[in-house]
Structure formats: C-alpha cells, structure tokens
Design a protein around this motif. Structure first.
Motif, PDB file in Angstrom:
ATOM      1  N   HIS A 263       0.786  -1.027   0.060  1.00 19.33           N
ATOM      2  CA  HIS A 263      -0.482   0.050  -0.533  1.00 19.33           C
ATOM      3  C   HIS A 263       0.511   0.913   0.386  1.00 19.33           C
ATOM      4  N   PRO A 264       0.144   2.796  -0.475  1.00 14.97           N
ATOM      5  CA  PRO A 264       1.513   3.379  -0.679  1.00 14.97           C
ATOM      6  C   PRO A 264       1.877   3.472   0.682  1.00 14.97           C
ATOM      7  N   ILE A 265       0.834   4.026   1.949  1.00 16.69           N
ATOM      8  CA  ILE A 265       0.790   4.547   3.255  1.00 16.69           C
ATOM      9  C   ILE A 265       2.155   3.500   3.812  1.00 16.69           C
ATOM     10  N   THR A 266       2.830   2.417   2.982  1.00 17.32           N
ATOM     11  CA  THR A 266       3.873   1.457   4.156  1.00 17.32           C
ATOM     12  C   THR A 266       4.345   1.093   2.941  1.00 17.32           C
ATOM     13  N   ALA A 267       4.569   2.276   2.168  1.00 19.63           N
ATOM     14  CA  ALA A 267       5.374   1.296   0.444  1.00 19.63           C
ATOM     15  C   ALA A 267       6.989   1.530   1.743  1.00 19.63           C
ATOM     16  N   GLU A 268       7.477   2.653   1.367  1.00 19.15           N
ATOM     17  CA  GLU A 268       8.555   2.893   2.256  1.00 19.15           C
ATOM     18  C   GLU A 268       8.997   2.369   3.954  1.00 19.15           C
ATOM     19  N   MET A 269       8.132   1.079   4.592  1.00 14.23           N
ATOM     20  CA  MET A 269       7.988   1.295   5.546  1.00 14.23           C
ATOM     21  C   MET A 269       8.450  -0.240   5.466  1.00 14.23           C
ATOM     22  N   SER A 270       9.400  -0.928   4.615  1.00 13.77           N
ATOM     23  CA  SER A 270       9.240  -2.725   4.479  1.00 13.77           C
ATOM     24  C   SER A 270      10.106  -2.967   5.859  1.00 13.77           C
TER      25      SER A 270
ATOM     26  N   ILE B  10      -5.845  -0.028   9.316  1.00 14.77           N
ATOM     27  CA  ILE B  10      -6.766   0.037   7.981  1.00 14.77           C
ATOM     28  C   ILE B  10      -6.855   1.142   7.301  1.00 14.77           C
ATOM     29  N   ALA B  11      -6.403   1.230   6.099  1.00 15.22           N
ATOM     30  CA  ALA B  11      -6.935   2.195   4.695  1.00 15.22           C
ATOM     31  C   ALA B  11      -7.977   1.499   4.320  1.00 15.22           C
ATOM     32  N   ALA B  12      -9.019   2.776   3.867  1.00 15.34           N
ATOM     33  CA  ALA B  12      -9.830   2.005   2.659  1.00 15.34           C
ATOM     34  C   ALA B  12     -10.181   3.136   1.973  1.00 15.34           C
ATOM     35  N   GLN B  13     -10.757   2.769   0.774  1.00 20.51           N
ATOM     36  CA  GLN B  13     -10.883   3.470   0.138  1.00 20.51           C
ATOM     37  C   GLN B  13     -12.578   3.267  -0.523  1.00 20.51           C
ATOM     38  N   ASN B  14     -13.420   4.130  -0.686  1.00 15.96           N
ATOM     39  CA  ASN B  14     -14.962   3.730  -1.918  1.00 15.96           C
ATOM     40  C   ASN B  14     -14.543   3.783  -2.985  1.00 15.96           C
ATOM     41  N   LEU B  15     -14.702   2.555  -3.823  1.00 18.10           N
ATOM     42  CA  LEU B  15     -14.195   2.413  -4.999  1.00 18.10           C
ATOM     43  C   LEU B  15     -15.670   3.879  -5.965  1.00 18.10           C
ATOM     44  N   SER B  16     -16.440   3.603  -4.909  1.00 20.70           N
ATOM     45  CA  SER B  16     -18.053   4.411  -6.496  1.00 20.70           C
ATOM     46  C   SER B  16     -17.498   5.734  -5.632  1.00 20.70           C
ATOM     47  N   THR B  17     -17.320   6.550  -4.496  1.00 17.33           N
ATOM     48  CA  THR B  17     -17.469   8.282  -4.581  1.00 17.33           C
ATOM     49  C   THR B  17     -15.791   8.283  -4.458  1.00 17.33           C
TER      50      THR B  17
ATOM     51  N   ASP C 244       6.112   8.266   9.486  1.00 17.23           N
ATOM     52  CA  ASP C 244       6.115   7.550   8.710  1.00 17.23           C
ATOM     53  C   ASP C 244       4.977   7.859   8.190  1.00 17.23           C
ATOM     54  N   LEU C 245       4.575   6.657   9.471  1.00 21.56           N
ATOM     55  CA  LEU C 245       3.461   6.143   9.423  1.00 21.56           C
ATOM     56  C   LEU C 245       1.764   7.292   9.341  1.00 21.56           C
ATOM     57  N   ILE C 246       2.214   8.408  10.520  1.00 20.94           N
ATOM     58  CA  ILE C 246       1.214   9.495  10.359  1.00 20.94           C
ATOM     59  C   ILE C 246       0.802   9.964   9.075  1.00 20.94           C
ATOM     60  N   THR C 247       2.083  10.407   8.969  1.00 21.20           N
ATOM     61  CA  THR C 247       2.087  11.753   7.622  1.00 21.20           C
ATOM     62  C   THR C 247       1.586  10.642   6.505  1.00 21.20           C
ATOM     63  N   LYS C 248       2.204   9.652   6.315  1.00 20.69           N
ATOM     64  CA  LYS C 248       1.874   8.742   4.539  1.00 20.69           C
ATOM     65  C   LYS C 248       0.019   8.817   4.579  1.00 20.69           C
ATOM     66  N   ALA C 249      -0.540   8.446   6.513  1.00 22.32           N
ATOM     67  CA  ALA C 249      -1.635   7.635   6.272  1.00 22.32           C
ATOM     68  C   ALA C 249      -2.494   9.253   5.447  1.00 22.32           C
ATOM     69  N   ILE C 250      -2.135  10.413   5.792  1.00 21.41           N
ATOM     70  CA  ILE C 250      -2.426  11.670   6.157  1.00 21.41           C
ATOM     71  C   ILE C 250      -2.186  11.887   4.418  1.00 21.41           C
ATOM     72  N   ASP C 251      -1.119  12.229   4.075  1.00 20.03           N
ATOM     73  CA  ASP C 251      -1.278  12.106   2.265  1.00 20.03           C
ATOM     74  C   ASP C 251      -1.871  11.743   1.372  1.00 20.03           C
ATOM     75  N   TRP C 252      -1.359   9.959   2.059  1.00 17.90           N
ATOM     76  CA  TRP C 252      -3.082   9.162   1.273  1.00 17.90           C
ATOM     77  C   TRP C 252      -4.404   9.557   1.093  1.00 17.90           C
ATOM     78  N   ALA C 253      -4.543   9.593   2.302  1.00 18.75           N
ATOM     79  CA  ALA C 253      -5.768  10.141   2.240  1.00 18.75           C
ATOM     80  C   ALA C 253      -6.391  11.383   2.052  1.00 18.75           C
ATOM     81  N   ALA C 254      -5.302  12.369   2.050  1.00 25.23           N
ATOM     82  CA  ALA C 254      -5.872  13.462   1.726  1.00 25.23           C
ATOM     83  C   ALA C 254      -5.910  13.979   0.161  1.00 25.23           C
ATOM     84  N   LYS C 255      -4.874  12.018  -1.270  1.00 29.42           N
ATOM     85  CA  LYS C 255      -4.785  12.733  -2.463  1.00 29.42           C
ATOM     86  C   LYS C 255      -3.594  13.045  -2.568  1.00 29.42           C
ATOM     87  N   GLN C 256      -2.849  12.728  -2.200  1.00 26.67           N
ATOM     88  CA  GLN C 256      -1.497  13.745  -2.408  1.00 26.67           C
ATOM     89  C   GLN C 256       0.030  13.041  -1.986  1.00 26.67           C
TER      90      GLN C 256
END
Length: 513
Positions: free
Chosen positions: A345-352, A415-422, A447-459
């Motif tokens: 997932h983009p949020i954890t891509a750099e946390m392997s 958990i990260a989730a995305q509505n495929l419709s909206t 990294d976790l909290i910053t990436k989560a905020i960026d991903w949710a904000a579509k940044q």
C-alpha cells in the motif's frame, strides 16, 4: 594513404568553421554553446588535415628536413587533441545512456515534463548525515538537475555538523530533502521519483489544503506546546497543509474547503448528527483519519458508539473491545508492528524494514463482504500479541491470555479503505499516542501517520509514474573447479600467451632484417 586525398577538406572545413565562429561571436558577443561547437569543428578539421597529410602539413610548418622526426609527435598531439575535444563536447552536450537493466538512472517522461515545466527555480537541500546512505538521493537529484534546463539545483547538508541549517529548514529527521520554490517549501522523507515529482507538483500548484481536526469530544489537537502533538503539527505545516479545528455541534456541515478531517483520540462518542455530517462528507469523496485509544481507556462502548456503527455498516471496519498485550515487549502494553507484515500500500511502501510502536492500542476487525469498499490491513502485531478483554485483571497486573475470550496475534492495528464508487478515503488506527511528541520520532511512527494523512488527502500520488521495479541480483560464487580454472587462465595461460607472441614477432623481425 587513402585518406590523404581528403585531408584538404579538413583544412577547408576548418576555415569555414572559423568564419562561422567569427559571425556567431559578432552577433552574440559571448562564448555560447553554438560558438563552442563551431570552434570545436574547426579544430577537428585542422587536426584531420595535419593527421592525414603528414608530408605537406609538417613541411608548411617546420620544413622538410624535420618532417620525419616530427611525424610521431604530430600524430600523438592530434589524437590527444581529438580526445580532448570529444571529452569537452561530451560534457557540454545533453546526451546520456542508461545501461542499467531496469533503467534506474532514467526519469519517467511524466517527471521530465514536470521538471521542464517549472515556472521558477527550485533549490533542493538534502539533509543527510554520515549515518544515512546518500547514493540513491544523489543520483535522483542529479537526474532532476540534468533535465531541468537550469531550473533545479541541489546541495547536501550534514544536519549533525550544521544543526542550525536543519533547524531553520524545520528538519527533524535525518535523510530529509527540502524543496524550496520562492517562499514555498515541501519536505520529502524518502528519495523516490514518485515522492519528488509529487512534491514538485505541489510546489507549482500551491492550492490551499486544509486539514480539520474535530473538537468537542475531548480530542487531542496538535498544539505548539511540548508533550502533545507539536511535532505532528510542524510536520504537516512543513508540507504546506493548513490546520484548523471543526466543531460539528456548532457547525453542522463540513466546510467545502476541507481536504480531510482528522479525529484524534475522542474521549466521548459522537452524536448522530455529527456522524451524519461525516457520512455525507465521505459520500462526496472526502477523507477521514481516525486515531482511537482502546475503549477501556476512554470508557466507551464501541457497540453503542454511532461512529463505530457507521464504520462497521458502511466501511466494514470494527473496533475490538480489547487492549493489546505483547509479553515480549517492555512494557507489555507497548506493541510493535511487524516490518514483514505490512501490506502492499502507498502508506507502508517505504516502511518495509521499519517497525512502528504503539503504546496503548486495540485491534481492528474487517468485513470484506462489502463490494464497494477496498480494504487494506496496513499493519499487524506479532504472533505473541493477544487482545486482552479482562480490564479488571489487567489493572491487577494479571496478564494472561484467555483462550475463550482473547484473540491471539497477529492482530490488525491499522487499516486503510477506499470507496470505489465515491473515491472517499478512510484510515483507522487503533492507537493515538503513537503520533504524539513522545513517540513521533520512534522508528516508523512519523512515516505511518504522515503517509496516512497524505494518502487520505490524495497527495501521495499526484502523478502516475510507470517506474520499473527494482531487480534483485544474486551473486552466485563459482565452484572450486571453476575458480581454479579462472586462476589458471589469468595467472598462467594469458601471461605465457603474451610472452610467446612477443617471441614469435621478435624472431620474424630478426629474419626479415
């Protein structure tokens, strides 16, 4: 010599190039790249004439008697001159060849378009100490500079030896790249083409991105004072987010300017009208971050909590009424995510290869039957962890898993989730303390909290880069017999062959002489 008849053309070319060079300089009045090319062509023509007409050219310069003894010197100087011109022009010409298999040193066409469309100069400062490898960052930044047409430059700064520069740039983490365009800045914490190009897009499109922190239920709000979430606040401000508060009891609708809403450790349940407002916001494609403490800590009941009821019904995410215990951790209430257990997932891509620590946390459960929601379990605990449901026994220091009521690890904690419709995005993490000042810099927490905020904000993914995956190469050592054969060839056969060829050539010259 066959090329001798073409030697005069080299002289003619040199004269023409000299005339062109004079014309260019007369017009531009400075040493430009076209002038350098013209002078180089003239010099190459002259060298060609001297090199391939060894009779006429030396005679014209030094006379016939000295011609033969100077042929070797002239040829040598001509070759050196040609190599020098080729090297100079190669350094001045914007041509490169990437010979790596997966094109590690080549930017995508999209990134090149972004860097070449910069309207203002960008200065990158890479804060790397000697403890952090910087080869990848140097290669990447050099590629951006190469394609920027003079609009991108960079420098490396050691934050240990120059802490003042790091403080002025609001750098709190080693390995941070700070991009500056005018008075706007962007922080990049992982040296990847995706991150750098997205940061450049944000710099060139500085639209206001506002994060609203919900209030009215005892939530934690990032403040300047130490001990709360000041580092998170500073991190978000450095990424050009605007921070504001939102009280849905006073203002029933979420502002249209909201990039996302963050609910940070609510101590009291939300009302039905507030949940309805959040639901309408997400139905319109909004973004929500929820960081919650265990129900036993907040004295709440997820079964009757209307927010958790909405998340369960519409998103398939449930709150487990437990407190996570890891007997291998000190203290046991401090659970650690498994670095090899992160989902793709983009949020954890750099946390392997990096853990995250959670001081007091509860687990989450998912329902994958909802077709309209794409759910990803971002992080899980270790197998030794369990979800303790006996809060009374926990308070009495009786920590022992109950096979009937307690779940054993690995347990989901983020958990990260995305509505495929909206297109709405949601991130839920079963802990809030991990992002406060005490733990923000611990391992991969920031990294976790910053990436989560960026991903949710579509940044996180402002541009779709078709980058090739890294290729893992494994060095297979030769067997003993192959190794001995290599040693035999290199140390014996090759030297002996060279000596034999020399002897044969010497004998043939002796016979012919």
């Amino acid at each position: 010599m066959k090329l001798k008849k073409y030697a005069p053309f080299g002289l003619y070319l040199s004269l023409v190039a000299l005339l062109v060079s004079g014309s260019i300089y007369f017009v531009q009045r400075r040493l430009t790249f076209p002038l350098e090319i013209s002078l180089g062509v003239g010099l190459v023509g002259l060298v060609f004439y001297v090199l391939f007409d060894t009779k006429r050219a030396p005679r014209a310069v030094i006379g016939d008697r000295a011609r033969h003894r100077n042929d070797t010197i002239i040829s040598t100087l001509a070759i050196i001159g040609i190599l020098a011109i080729m090297n100079y022009l190669a350094n001045k010409t914007l041509l490169r060849w990437d010979l790596t298999q997966n094109k590690n040193n080549t930017l995508s066409d999209q990134s090149v378009q972004v860097i070449q469309s910069l309207t203002d100069s960008v200065q990158a400062r890479a804060f790397y100490s000697q403890n952090i490898p910087d080869e990848k960052a140097r290669t990447l930044l050099e590629n951006y500079k190469f394609h920027s047409r003079g609009k991108f430059d960079y420098q490396f700064i050691d934050p240990v030896t120059n802490p003042i520069a790091a403080k002025e740039a609001d750098v709190t983490r080693d390995g941070t790249i700070v991009l500056a365009m005018g008075n706007r800045i962007e922080h990049v914490t992982s040296p990847s083409e995706q991150e750098l190009t997205s940061a450049l897009i944000r710099l060139t499109n500085p639209g206001k991105r506002t994060i609203y922190f919900l209030t009215g239920h005892g939530e934690s709000i990032p403040q300047d004072q130490e001990g709360l979430y000041s580092q998170l606040r500073q991190n978000l401000l450095s990424k050009n987010y605007a921070l504001d508060t939102l009280n849905l009891l006073d203002q029933p609708d979420i502002p249209s300017t909201a990039t996302e809403v963050v609910i940070l450790n609510p101590l009291k349940p939300l009302t039905g009208s507030e949940v309805s407002a959040l639901s309408a916001y997400l139905d319109s494609g909004g973004a929500l971050i929820l960081l919650s403490e265990p129900p036993a800590v907040t004295n709440s009941d997820p079964i009757t909590d209307q927010l958790w009821e909405y998340l369960s019904t519409d998103w398939g995410i449930d709150c487990e009424n437990n407190i996570l215990i890891d007997p291998n951790s000190a203290p046991p209430l401090m659970v650690i995510s498994q670095p090899l257990g992160y989902s793709e997932h983009p949020i954890t891509a750099e946390m392997s290869n990096m853990v995250a620590v959670f001081p007091t946390a509860h687990s989450l459960a998912i329902d994958t039957s909802l077709q309209k929601v794409d759910i990803t379990e971002l992080a899980k605990t270790s197998a030794s962890t369990w979800g303790e449901t006996d809060v009374t026994g926990l308070r009495n220091q009786q920590m022992k898993p109950d096979a009937e009521t307690d779940q054993n690890g690995p347990l989901t904690i983020a958990i990260a989730a995305q509505n495929l419709s909206t297109g709405a995005r949601l991130v839920v993490i079963g802990d809030a303390d991990f992002a406060n000042d005490e733990y923000f810099q611990a391992f991969g927490n920031s990294d976790l909290i910053t990436k989560a905020i960026d991903w949710a904000a579509k940044q996180d993914n402002l541009i779709n880069l078709n980058t090739e995956p890294d290729i893992t190469r494994v060095l297979i050592p030769p067997t003993q017999s192959v190794f001995l054969l290599i040693v035999l060839i290199v140390t014996i056969l090759l030297p002996v062959s060279v000596i034999m060829i020399g002897i044969i050539v010497s004998l043939r010259r002796g016979k012919s002489g």
